[in-house]
Design a protein around this motif. Sequence first.
Motif, mmCIF file in Angstrom:
data_model
loop_
_atom_site.group_PDB
_atom_site.id
_atom_site.type_symbol
_atom_site.label_atom_id
_atom_site.label_comp_id
_atom_site.label_asym_id
_atom_site.label_seq_id
_atom_site.Cartn_x
_atom_site.Cartn_y
_atom_site.Cartn_z
ATOM 1 N N VAL A 37 0.843 -1.194 0.000
ATOM 2 C CA VAL A 37 0.000 0.000 0.000
ATOM 3 C C VAL A 37 0.881 1.247 0.000
ATOM 4 N N GLY A 38 1.916 1.245 0.815
ATOM 5 C CA GLY A 38 2.830 2.384 0.849
ATOM 6 C C GLY A 38 3.545 2.602 -0.465
ATOM 7 N N THR A 39 3.988 1.521 -1.075
ATOM 8 C CA THR A 39 4.671 1.625 -2.363
ATOM 9 C C THR A 39 3.713 2.099 -3.464
ATOM 10 N N ALA A 40 2.486 1.590 -3.452
ATOM 11 C CA ALA A 40 1.504 2.015 -4.454
ATOM 12 C C ALA A 40 1.152 3.488 -4.284
ATOM 13 N N TYR A 41 1.010 3.921 -3.041
ATOM 14 C CA TYR A 41 0.697 5.329 -2.791
ATOM 15 C C TYR A 41 1.851 6.229 -3.220
ATOM 16 N N TRP A 42 3.071 5.823 -2.907
ATOM 17 C CA TRP A 42 4.240 6.610 -3.278
ATOM 18 C C TRP A 42 4.410 6.654 -4.796
ATOM 19 N N ALA A 43 4.265 5.499 -5.455
ATOM 20 C CA ALA A 43 4.430 5.440 -6.904
ATOM 21 C C ALA A 43 3.314 6.191 -7.618
ATOM 22 N N ASP A 44 2.136 6.232 -7.024
ATOM 23 C CA ASP A 44 1.002 6.895 -7.647
ATOM 24 C C ASP A 44 1.224 8.400 -7.757
ATOM 25 N N GLY A 45 1.982 8.948 -6.834
ATOM 26 C CA GLY A 45 2.257 10.379 -6.872
ATOM 27 C C GLY A 45 3.322 10.773 -7.878
#
Length: 120
Positions: A57-65
């Motif tokens: 979830v953290g990686t997806a949120y970071w990559a999404d930005g």
Amino acid sequence: MKLAFFFINVLVWTFVFQLFMPWWIIGVISFVLAYLMEKNKFIAFASCMVAVFSLWVGTAYWADGNFDRPVSDILSSLLGNISPSAVYFLTGIIGGIVAGLGGCLGTWTRSLSAKIQGNT
């Protein structure tokens, strides 16, 4: 203390190996760590699941930005206009279940091998 050590190991090793290995390496890492660290089935499943869930979830949120158009918007439209936070949750739960099952399988394999060695 041992639980935190196990959780951090799963988190760190998963993060490191996912940089250059396929996504399913999370199951292998969880299996090996649960086998070596002698956890019971519930602790192995839950801690592997929570560690990988939070990592994904953290990686997806970071990559999404880091994109011009967030990937979560594209995926949410493909999945029937669900919210972007639901896309993050689905991403995390998929990785978490794979890791949790790998950890549970590692403890089962350890207990089975102990039973086989005890009978011979």
